[in-house]
Each structure stands twice: as structure tokens, then as C-alpha cells.
Enzyme design. Structure first.
Site, PDB file in Angstrom:
ATOM      1  N   SER A  80      -2.589  -8.075   2.758  1.00 50.81           N
ATOM      2  CA  SER A  80      -2.943  -7.926   4.184  1.00 50.81           C
ATOM      3  C   SER A  80      -3.410  -9.233   4.807  1.00 50.81           C
ATOM      4  O   SER A  80      -3.040  -9.562   5.944  1.00 50.81           O
ATOM      5  CB  SER A  80      -4.059  -6.889   4.364  1.00 50.81           C
ATOM      6  OG  SER A  80      -3.628  -5.628   3.980  1.00 50.81           O
TER       7      SER A  80
ATOM      8  N   LYS B  52     -18.263  -6.882   8.066  1.00 47.80           N
ATOM      9  CA  LYS B  52     -17.323  -7.818   8.686  1.00 47.80           C
ATOM     10  C   LYS B  52     -16.508  -7.089   9.753  1.00 47.80           C
ATOM     11  O   LYS B  52     -16.342  -5.872   9.693  1.00 47.80           O
ATOM     12  CB  LYS B  52     -16.431  -8.493   7.640  1.00 47.80           C
ATOM     13  CG  LYS B  52     -15.702  -7.538   6.732  1.00 47.80           C
ATOM     14  CD  LYS B  52     -14.822  -8.306   5.758  1.00 47.80           C
ATOM     15  CE  LYS B  52     -13.935  -7.320   5.002  1.00 47.80           C
ATOM     16  NZ  LYS B  52     -13.066  -7.896   4.035  1.00 47.80           N
TER      17      LYS B  52
ATOM     18  N   ARG C 109      -1.502  -5.610  -8.573  1.00 52.66           N
ATOM     19  CA  ARG C 109      -0.326  -6.426  -8.320  1.00 52.66           C
ATOM     20  C   ARG C 109      -0.180  -7.444  -9.443  1.00 52.66           C
ATOM     21  O   ARG C 109       0.489  -7.221 -10.428  1.00 52.66           O
ATOM     22  CB  ARG C 109      -0.437  -7.111  -6.955  1.00 52.66           C
ATOM     23  CG  ARG C 109      -0.324  -6.129  -5.797  1.00 52.66           C
ATOM     24  CD  ARG C 109      -0.770  -6.718  -4.500  1.00 52.66           C
ATOM     25  NE  ARG C 109      -2.167  -7.137  -4.573  1.00 52.66           N
ATOM     26  CZ  ARG C 109      -2.874  -7.540  -3.535  1.00 52.66           C
ATOM     27  NH1 ARG C 109      -2.323  -7.625  -2.364  1.00 52.66           N
ATOM     28  NH2 ARG C 109      -4.133  -7.882  -3.678  1.00 52.66           N
TER      29      ARG C 109
ATOM     30  N   HIS D 253       0.842  -1.209   0.000  1.00 52.39           N
ATOM     31  CA  HIS D 253       0.000   0.000   0.000  1.00 52.39           C
ATOM     32  C   HIS D 253       0.877   1.259   0.000  1.00 52.39           C
ATOM     33  O   HIS D 253       0.586   2.225  -0.707  1.00 52.39           O
ATOM     34  CB  HIS D 253      -0.888   0.041   1.258  1.00 52.39           C
ATOM     35  CG  HIS D 253      -1.908  -1.052   1.337  1.00 52.39           C
ATOM     36  ND1 HIS D 253      -2.017  -1.885   2.429  1.00 52.39           N
ATOM     37  CD2 HIS D 253      -2.875  -1.443   0.478  1.00 52.39           C
ATOM     38  CE1 HIS D 253      -3.014  -2.728   2.242  1.00 52.39           C
ATOM     39  NE2 HIS D 253      -3.544  -2.491   1.056  1.00 52.39           N
TER      40      HIS D 253
END
Ligand code: PNS
Length: 159
Positions: free
Chosen positions: A129, A42, A91, A18
Site C-alpha cells: 500500500s 497516524k 509476502r 490483499h
């Protein structure tokens, strides 16, 4: 006119991947707002407040980077900020379909939105992450993938 961009995400937690994208965006735009999603459905590992504080701390050297949070639609947050550029990182090929879907949906919701993709450097290509959290939760460490502060906070979290 000031060139403003919004970099939205969960950032749970922020990784070197990031930060790589933030650095690239900050060099091109006059101002970059890192926008942390308040995950309504969530439970994130770190609260919104924690994530905002973590990002502020690890991006303090980028003078044109601000950190904010948003609830609901990104398209609405963009209107509120009077900004039409969304920054996202791309990515590997695995990101493509989701990112194209997100960019297209945002554009349908707010036709002024353009999404600009930045590619991280090779060393940050496979930083994610969820994988970082899995490693720490199982007693491992990935200090090459996260800033020192996050390494420390993840160790504390899973102690
Ligand atoms: O880091 P992430 O989890 O890949 O980021 C995804 C994010 C936060 C950019 C995306 O889920 C989002 O914008 N959520 C807010 C709701 C929204 O606008 N969804 C897209 C159109 S339905």
C-alpha cells in the site's frame, strides 16, 4: 460450528495483494471478516469509512466476506467477535519478523488466538500500500496492483 476468521489490517488502500489473501481465506473459512484498523495515532490517506466502503465494493463478489472496523487491540476485537483465527498475508522474507512479532504478541494478549498465514501469488508478492501511494502521489499509476476503483480514487486523491 461456523469456521470464522478475521483478516485485520490498515488497508490504506486495499491492494490486489490483499484481495489475493481474501480470496484464499474465503475459500477455506465459512466467513471472513476484513477488519480495518481505525488508526488512532497516524492520519491515514483514506478515512476508516472510505476504506470500509472501498473494501465492501471490491469484495462484493465474495459472499462470505464481511467488512468491519476496530479500534484498540486486535486481541479484544477477536474476543468481541468470538473468533480465534487471525489471517495475515506473508509476502517475502521482509514480512517475517514483523508478522511473527505480531502473532506472538496477539497470542500473549489472548492465548486462544492462532494466526494463519497465506502466501499471495507471485504477481502480488511485491504489492504494498505505501509504495502504491508513493507512486500515485508522484504522478505515477500502478493499475496492475490495485482494483480499478482504487486506481480511480488514488488519481482523484492526488490530483
Ligand atoms: O496492514 P497492517 O498495517 O500491517 O496491519 C497491522 C494491524 C492492523 C494488523 C496491527 O497493527 C494491529 O492489529 N493493530 C491494532 C493494535 C494491536 O492489537 N497491536 C498488536 C499488539 S500490541
Amino acid at each position: 460450528m461456523k469456521k470464522l476468521a478475521v483478516y485485520p489490517g490498515s488497508f490504506d488502500p486495499i491492494t490486489n495483494g490483499h484481495i489475493d489473501i481474501i480470496a484464499r481465506a474465503s475459500a477455506i473459512f465459512d466467513e471472513v471478516i476484513v477488519a480495518v484498523l481505525v488508526n488512532a495515532n497516524k492520519t491515514p490517506t483514506f478515512t476508516t469509512k472510505q476504506r470500509v466502503e472501498q473494501i465492501r465494493a471490491v469484495t462484493k463478489n465474495f459472499k462470505n466476506v464481511k467488512v468491519d472496523s476496530f479500534k484498540g487491540l486486535l486481541a479484544d476485537f477477536m474476543r468481541q467477535k468470538e473468533c480465534n483465527i487471525v489471517v495475515r498475508g506473508l509476502r517475502a522474507v521482509t514480512d517475517l519478523e514483523y508478522e511473527f512479532m505480531l502473532a506472538n504478541t496477539n497470542n500473549k494478549l489472548n492465548k486462544n488466538i492462532e494466526t494463519i498465514f497465506f502466501m499471495p501469488s507471485e504477481k502480488n508478492t511485491y504489492v504494498n500500500s505505501s509504495m502504491v501511494k508513493e507512486a500515485y502521489s508522484l504522478g505515477g499509476r500502478l493499475p496492475q496492483c490495485v482494483p480499478a476503483l482504487i486506481d480511480k480514487e488514488l488519481i482523484k486523491k492526488y490530483k
